[in-house]
Design a protein around this motif. Structure first.
Motif, short mmCIF file in Angstrom:
data_model
loop_
_atom_site.label_atom_id
_atom_site.label_comp_id
_atom_site.label_asym_id
_atom_site.label_seq_id
_atom_site.Cartn_x
_atom_site.Cartn_y
_atom_site.Cartn_z
N ALA A 40 0.85 -1.20 0.00
CA ALA A 40 0.00 0.00 0.00
C ALA A 40 0.88 1.24 0.00
N LEU A 41 0.53 2.21 -0.85
CA LEU A 41 1.36 3.41 -1.03
C LEU A 41 0.65 4.67 -0.53
N SER A 42 1.47 5.70 -0.26
CA SER A 42 0.94 6.95 0.29
C SER A 42 0.32 7.84 -0.79
N LEU A 43 -0.28 7.22 -1.78
CA LEU A 43 -1.10 7.92 -2.79
C LEU A 43 -2.52 7.47 -2.47
N THR A 44 -3.38 8.42 -2.07
CA THR A 44 -4.64 7.98 -1.46
C THR A 44 -5.86 8.67 -2.06
N ASP A 45 -6.98 7.97 -2.04
CA ASP A 45 -8.29 8.58 -2.28
C ASP A 45 -8.94 8.85 -0.93
N GLU A 46 -9.91 9.76 -0.92
CA GLU A 46 -10.70 9.97 0.29
C GLU A 46 -12.17 9.81 -0.05
N VAL A 293 3.62 12.77 -12.83
CA VAL A 293 4.55 12.00 -12.02
C VAL A 293 4.28 12.31 -10.55
N ARG A 294 4.30 11.28 -9.71
CA ARG A 294 4.15 11.51 -8.27
C ARG A 294 5.17 10.69 -7.50
N VAL A 295 5.50 11.19 -6.31
CA VAL A 295 6.33 10.37 -5.42
C VAL A 295 5.42 9.80 -4.34
N ALA A 296 5.79 8.63 -3.84
CA ALA A 296 4.99 7.98 -2.78
C ALA A 296 5.92 7.08 -1.99
N GLN A 297 5.47 6.72 -0.80
CA GLN A 297 6.22 5.73 -0.04
C GLN A 297 5.31 4.63 0.46
N GLY A 298 5.90 3.50 0.77
CA GLY A 298 5.11 2.39 1.27
C GLY A 298 5.98 1.51 2.15
N PRO A 299 5.39 0.70 3.02
CA PRO A 299 3.95 0.52 3.12
C PRO A 299 3.27 1.57 4.00
N ALA A 311 -12.68 16.70 6.81
CA ALA A 311 -11.35 16.87 7.39
C ALA A 311 -10.42 17.58 6.41
N PRO A 312 -9.46 18.40 6.91
CA PRO A 312 -8.50 19.02 6.00
C PRO A 312 -7.62 17.96 5.36
N ARG A 313 -7.26 18.18 4.08
CA ARG A 313 -6.52 17.15 3.35
C ARG A 313 -5.18 17.67 2.89
N PRO A 314 -4.08 16.95 3.20
CA PRO A 314 -2.79 17.37 2.66
C PRO A 314 -2.74 17.07 1.16
N THR A 315 -2.10 17.96 0.40
CA THR A 315 -1.98 17.71 -1.05
C THR A 315 -0.70 16.93 -1.30
N PRO A 316 -0.80 15.75 -1.97
CA PRO A 316 0.43 15.00 -2.24
C PRO A 316 1.30 15.75 -3.25
N PRO A 317 2.64 15.60 -3.15
CA PRO A 317 3.52 16.29 -4.09
C PRO A 317 3.24 15.85 -5.52
N GLU A 318 3.28 16.79 -6.43
CA GLU A 318 2.95 16.47 -7.82
C GLU A 318 3.92 17.21 -8.74
N VAL A 319 4.35 16.52 -9.78
CA VAL A 319 5.18 17.17 -10.79
C VAL A 319 4.51 16.93 -12.13
#
Ligand SMILES: C[C@@](CO)(OP(=O)(O)O)[C@H](O)COP(=O)(O)OP(=O)(O)OC[C@H]1O[C@@H](n2ccc(N)nc2=O)[C@H](O)[C@@H]1O
Ligand SMILES: Nc1ncnc2c1ncn2[C@@H]1O[C@H](COP(=O)(O)OP(=O)(O)O)[C@@H](O)[C@H]1O
Length: 321
Positions: A40-46, A293-299, A311-319
């Motif tokens: 599972a990666l830190s690229l998420t839907d809500e 392109v996105r960066v993510a980390q896992g698990p 809830a407030p949502r952090p924006t994932p880094p995006e290029v």
């Protein structure tokens, strides 16, 4: 007396990458036996679920235009399945589902499955159900093969259709770069293409999952990079030859290894560390081989309630490429 309406529940749910994906022969039920290792990666839907008089699904964000909002939406299928399971009326569940997508649609990262898993977890909280994760995962498997994993998250071995999940202890964090393609790929078409390639010849097959589990346990991304493998990659590349260029560009940019994620077309690149991932992402974005392109980390953990109000949502880094 006034009935108290419970507040909306918001769930965050991860995308997945298959570190190892071994595909068997087609079965009579149209599925293939799999041996896969999910991460599972830190690229998420809500996903927010709320009691509402105007039931239905709303979709916003990444690829929202190509997601159905009717009964075929996987989140709506989850609403109906859970309602039926607990004796509510599946035709009138009085629930509204709002999905905010960051996971690419039809990208081989199980975004729709993630939304279904999030809906199950959210409704269990909204409806105050006494229901275990294992029971939810059993129900999840009836919605789609990838749905149970999104309930658990982490790193896990998946067998049978990929829906029989055994968690794998993984203490180390790995750093990934994800290249989204311009259009999605259909999962059944990619499985069909693999069957066709295998009927015509003998495309290479991935090795044993045990070696990958050892690579994971070592925590050394260089060791893990040598062991990543996906039987569906040849089929995804056959249907989308431009993926060859994307895979090459990521490795040229400094990634340790690149692979197609699941049925594709998203390409996932394993990097040495977080700084390297940011550098690879920037170079890959400049190479013009993909849409985003996105960066993510896992698990990371599986579907989890993050709030019972907006809830407030952090924006994932995006290029952007
Ligand atoms: C390939 C994988 C790898 O994790 O994911 P994606 O890369 O698509 O996200 C999964 O097996 C996808 O799971 P999921 O997308 O939930 O599949 P389902 O909706 O249950 O099935 C869609 C279709 O894919 C094919 N399918 C799926 C799973 C499986 N073990 N064998 C198959 O042959 C079948 O043609 C099936 O009708
Ligand atoms: N909530 C949802 N999010 C994304 N796609 C969905 C959803 N519900 C249904 N779908 C359909 O499921 C298909 C596969 O979606 P997705 O899970 O994103 O891809 P993949 O199976 O490649 O990981 C899409 O083409 C879309 O039509």
């Amino acid at each position: 007396m006034l009935a108290v309406v419970p507040p909306p529940v918001t769930v965050r749910v991860p995308a997945k990458v298959n570190l190892h994906l071994a595909v068997g022969d087609p079965r009579a039920d149209g599925y293939h036996d799999l041996v896969t290792i999910f991460q599972a990666l830190s690229l998420t839907d809500e996903v927010t679920v709320a009691i509402a008089d105007d039931p239905g699904v709303e979709v916003h964000g990444e690829g929202a235009d190509s997601v159905p909002t009717g009964p075929s939406n996987l989140a709506w299928r989850a609403v109906r399945a859970l309602a039926q399971h607990v004796g509510r009326d599946p035709d009138d569940p009085k629930v509204r589902v709002v999905i905010r997508k960051s996971i690419p649609v039809a990208g081989g990262m199980a975004g729709g499955s993630a939304d279904a898993a999030a809906t199950l977890v959210g409704l269990a909280s909204l409806w105050r159900l006494e229901i275990s994760r294992d029971e939810l995962a059993g129900l999840a498997g009836k919605i789609g093969a990838d749905v149970p994993f999104a309930i658990y998250g982490g790193t896990a071995l998946g067998t049978d259709r990929g829906d029989r999940i055994v968690p794998v202890l993984s203490r180390h964090t790995f750093h990934w770069v994800l290249a989204f393609d311009r259009r999605g790929l259909s999962t059944p078409e990619v499985f069909d293409e693999l069957d066709r390639l295998r009927a015509d010849g003998d495309p290479p097959r991935v090795g044993e999952a045990e070696a990958v589990l050892e690579g994971l346990a070592s925590g050394d991304p260089r060791q893990l990079a040598l062991l990543l493998g996906n039987d569906l990659q040849a089929a995804a590349v056959s249907l989308r030859p431009n993926l060859r260029r994307t895979l090459r560009a990521g490795v040229n940019a400094g990634a340790l290894a690149g692979m197609v994620s699941g049925s594709g077309p998203t390409c996932a690149f394993l990097c040495t560390d977080g700084d390297s991932a940011v550098r690879v992402a920037a170079e890959l974005a400049g190479a013009g081989v993909c849409r985003t392109v996105r960066v993510a980390q896992g698990p990371v953990h599986g579907a989890r309630v993050i709030g019972t109000e907006e809830a407030p949502r952090p924006t994932p880094p995006e290029v952007h490429a």
